[in-house]
Every structure is written in structure tokens, then in C-alpha cells.
Design a protein around this motif. Structure first.
Motif, PDB file in Angstrom:
ATOM      1  N   MET A  91       0.863  13.461  16.867  1.00  0.00           N
ATOM      2  CA  MET A  91       2.198  13.851  17.356  1.00  0.00           C
ATOM      3  C   MET A  91       2.541  13.070  18.621  1.00  0.00           C
ATOM      4  SD  MET A  91       2.216  17.970  16.666  1.00  0.00           S
ATOM      5  CE  MET A  91       3.814  18.144  17.456  1.00  0.00           C
ATOM      6  N   GLU A  92       1.570  12.956  19.507  1.00  0.00           N
ATOM      7  CA  GLU A  92       1.823  12.209  20.749  1.00  0.00           C
ATOM      8  C   GLU A  92       2.143  10.739  20.452  1.00  0.00           C
ATOM      9  OE1 GLU A  92      -1.575  12.862  23.194  1.00  0.00           O
ATOM     10  OE2 GLU A  92      -0.888  14.833  23.923  1.00  0.00           O
ATOM     11  N   ALA A 133       3.433   9.644  17.680  1.00  0.00           N
ATOM     12  CA  ALA A 133       4.777   9.575  17.065  1.00  0.00           C
ATOM     13  C   ALA A 133       5.865   9.674  18.131  1.00  0.00           C
ATOM     14  CB  ALA A 133       4.917  10.709  16.031  1.00  0.00           C
ATOM     15  N   ILE A 134       5.666  10.597  19.073  1.00  0.00           N
ATOM     16  CA  ILE A 134       6.665  10.742  20.154  1.00  0.00           C
ATOM     17  C   ILE A 134       6.728   9.459  20.991  1.00  0.00           C
ATOM     18  CG2 ILE A 134       7.154  12.000  22.282  1.00  0.00           C
ATOM     19  CD1 ILE A 134       5.933  14.490  20.905  1.00  0.00           C
ATOM     20  N   LEU A 135       5.526   8.937  21.270  1.00  0.00           N
ATOM     21  CA  LEU A 135       5.487   7.711  22.066  1.00  0.00           C
ATOM     22  C   LEU A 135       6.178   6.558  21.323  1.00  0.00           C
ATOM     23  CD1 LEU A 135       4.516   6.276  24.634  1.00  0.00           C
ATOM     24  CD2 LEU A 135       2.364   5.789  23.465  1.00  0.00           C
ATOM     25  N   GLY A 162       8.562   6.901  19.057  1.00  0.00           N
ATOM     26  CA  GLY A 162      10.002   7.169  19.042  1.00  0.00           C
ATOM     27  C   GLY A 162      10.644   6.799  20.354  1.00  0.00           C
ATOM     28  N   LEU A 163       9.986   7.138  21.459  1.00  0.00           N
ATOM     29  CA  LEU A 163      10.536   6.803  22.765  1.00  0.00           C
ATOM     30  C   LEU A 163      10.611   5.285  22.959  1.00  0.00           C
ATOM     31  CD1 LEU A 163       8.745   9.488  24.996  1.00  0.00           C
ATOM     32  CD2 LEU A 163      11.173   9.413  24.369  1.00  0.00           C
ATOM     33  N   THR A 164       9.593   4.613  22.518  1.00  0.00           N
ATOM     34  CA  THR A 164       9.589   3.155  22.651  1.00  0.00           C
ATOM     35  C   THR A 164      10.725   2.528  21.824  1.00  0.00           C
ATOM     36  OG1 THR A 164       7.155   3.190  22.927  1.00  0.00           O
ATOM     37  CG2 THR A 164       8.200   1.064  22.346  1.00  0.00           C
ATOM     38  N   TYR A 165      10.870   2.959  20.617  1.00  0.00           N
ATOM     39  CA  TYR A 165      11.962   2.460  19.765  1.00  0.00           C
ATOM     40  C   TYR A 165      13.325   2.762  20.391  1.00  0.00           C
ATOM     41  CZ  TYR A 165      15.057   1.839  15.779  1.00  0.00           C
ATOM     42  OH  TYR A 165      16.091   1.467  14.954  1.00  0.00           O
ATOM     43  N   TRP A 166      13.515   3.944  20.901  1.00  0.00           N
ATOM     44  CA  TRP A 166      14.800   4.317  21.481  1.00  0.00           C
ATOM     45  C   TRP A 166      15.099   3.506  22.723  1.00  0.00           C
ATOM     46  CZ3 TRP A 166      15.845   6.743  26.217  1.00  0.00           C
ATOM     47  CH2 TRP A 166      17.132   7.126  26.373  1.00  0.00           C
ATOM     48  N   LYS A 167      14.042   3.206  23.488  1.00  0.00           N
ATOM     49  CA  LYS A 167      14.258   2.491  24.739  1.00  0.00           C
ATOM     50  C   LYS A 167      14.596   1.021  24.482  1.00  0.00           C
ATOM     51  CE  LYS A 167      12.126   1.507  29.189  1.00  0.00           C
ATOM     52  NZ  LYS A 167      10.974   1.698  30.056  1.00  0.00           N
TER      53      LYS A 167
END
Length: 217
Positions: A202-203, A205-207, A209-214
Motif C-alpha cells: 500500500m505504501e 502504491a501511494i508513493l 501515485g504521488l510520484t505520478y501526480w507530481k
């Protein structure tokens, strides 16, 4: 060995010796058939006295060493008295008795002596048999005592084995509980590992997602 038994036998042989002395005194004044009857009575007493002396010797052999010598000395004294009385009674009848009476007495005396010898031999054989039986009884008693001790020892060993078996059963039960606890702990460890792996995923995946969004939004 019983001192009371020895003393009782001594009383018996002393009474017989006194009776023989009395018969000896009376026999001096007797002749013919009366003398023969007195001699026969005396010979029966002599046989009885010899049998009692044999029993005294058997009792003395069982006595402690410090008493045995004293008892054997007293027995020798009785035997000497008996032998002396026997010699006195075997003397011929008073002077004046017929030769035929003396011949008849000698013949009967020889027969009585032979019977007395057989009686003494039979008594000695019986005494040896009694001693053998007594030894057999003693051995049987000792064997019985050994058997009792062995049975007691086996009983103690059986109780020890039962206690050991009970301890092994308790130990097996404790080991079973320990195995259950270890299995439970192993399941908990596996569960914790799975939870930890899910958290890590999960961590990540969140990491991601944050990288992609940034960078790509």
C-alpha cells in the motif's frame, strides 16, 4: 539350644541313675528269676538313660562355645556313671546260684545287648534324620525370607516405574501444550508478515501515485 530342655533332660537322667543304683543295691540279695527280672528292668533303664544322654549331646552341640565344654563335661560324668552301673549289673549272680541259671541269663543278656544296640542305632539314625530335617527347615526359612525380600524389592521397583510413567505422561501433555503454543505463535508470525507485506505494498502504491501526480499531472 534351650537351657530349660537341657536341664529337664538332666533331671530325667539323674532320676534314672538313682533308680539304677537302687536296683543294683537290691539285686545283690536276689537270685534266680528275681535277679533276672531286676536285671531286665535295669537294662531297660540303661537303654532309656543312653537315649537321654544322646539327646543331651545333641543339645550341647547347639550350645554357645562358652557353655558347650561345661555341658559336655557333665555329659561325660553321666555316661561314666551309666557305664559303671552297667558293668556292675553285668556281674554274675551271687555264689550258690545254679550254672543253668547263669547260662540262661548270659543268653538273655546277649539278646538284650543286641536289641539295645539296634535301639541305639535306630535312635542315632532318627537323630541324624531330625538334624537333617531341622537344617532343611532352616534353609527353607532362609529361602522364604530371601523370596519375601525380592518381592518387596520388586514392589518398590514397580512403584518407581509407575511414578516414572506418570511423570512421562505429564511431560508428554506439557509437550503437547507447548506444540500448540508454538503453532499458534507461528500462525501469528505469518499473519503479521502478511499484514506487513500488505502495508508495504500500500505504501509503495501511494508513493507511486504521488510520484505520478507530481511529475505527470
Amino acid at each position: 539350644m534351650s537351657s530349660e530342655r537341657f536341664e529337664s533332660l538332666e533331671d530325667d537322667v539323674n532320676n534314672i541313675i538313682d533308680n539304677l543304683k537302687e536296683i543294683e543295691r537290691k539285686a545283690v540279695s536276689l537270685s534266680g528269676e528275681d535277679r533276672k527280672n531286676a536285671i531286665r528292668k535295669a537294662e531297660r533303664k540303661l537303654e532309656e538313660a543312653n537315649v537321654i544322654v544322646q539327646e543331651l549331646e545333641s543339645e550341647a552341640k547347639l550350645a554357645p562355645v562358652n557353655y558347650r565344654t561345661q555341658f559336655l563335661g557333665r555329659i561325660r560324668h553321666y555316661r561314666n556313671d551309666i557305664d559303671q552301673l552297667a558293668r556292675n549289673l553285668k556281674r554274675g549272680p551271687p555264689s550258690g546260684a545254679s550254672g543253668s541259671d547263669n547260662y540262661g541269663f548270659d543268653r538273655e543278656e546277649r539278646l538284650d545287648s543286641a536289641n539295645r544296640a539296634k535301639l541305639l542305632q535306630g535312635h542315632q539314625s532318627l537323630q541324624r534324620t531330625s538334624d537333617s530335617i531341622a537344617r532343611s527347615h532352616q534353609i527353607a526359612a532362609e529361602t522364604d525370607q530371601i523370596g519375601v525380600e525380592i518381592i518387596d524389592e520388586l514392589g518398590e521397583q514397580r512403584e518407581t516405574l509407575i511414578r516414572t510413567r506418570e511423570r512421562l505422561v505429564e511431560t508428554d501433555a506439557n509437550l503437547g501444550q507447548s506444540r500448540k503454543i508454538l503453532k499458534s505463535m507461528a500462525r501469528r508470525v505469518m499473519t503479521n508478515k502478511l499484514i506487513l507485506a500488505v502495508i508495504i505494498l500500500m505504501e509503495l502504491a501511494i508513493l507511486g501515485g504521488l510520484t505520478y501526480w507530481k511529475f505527470f499531472s
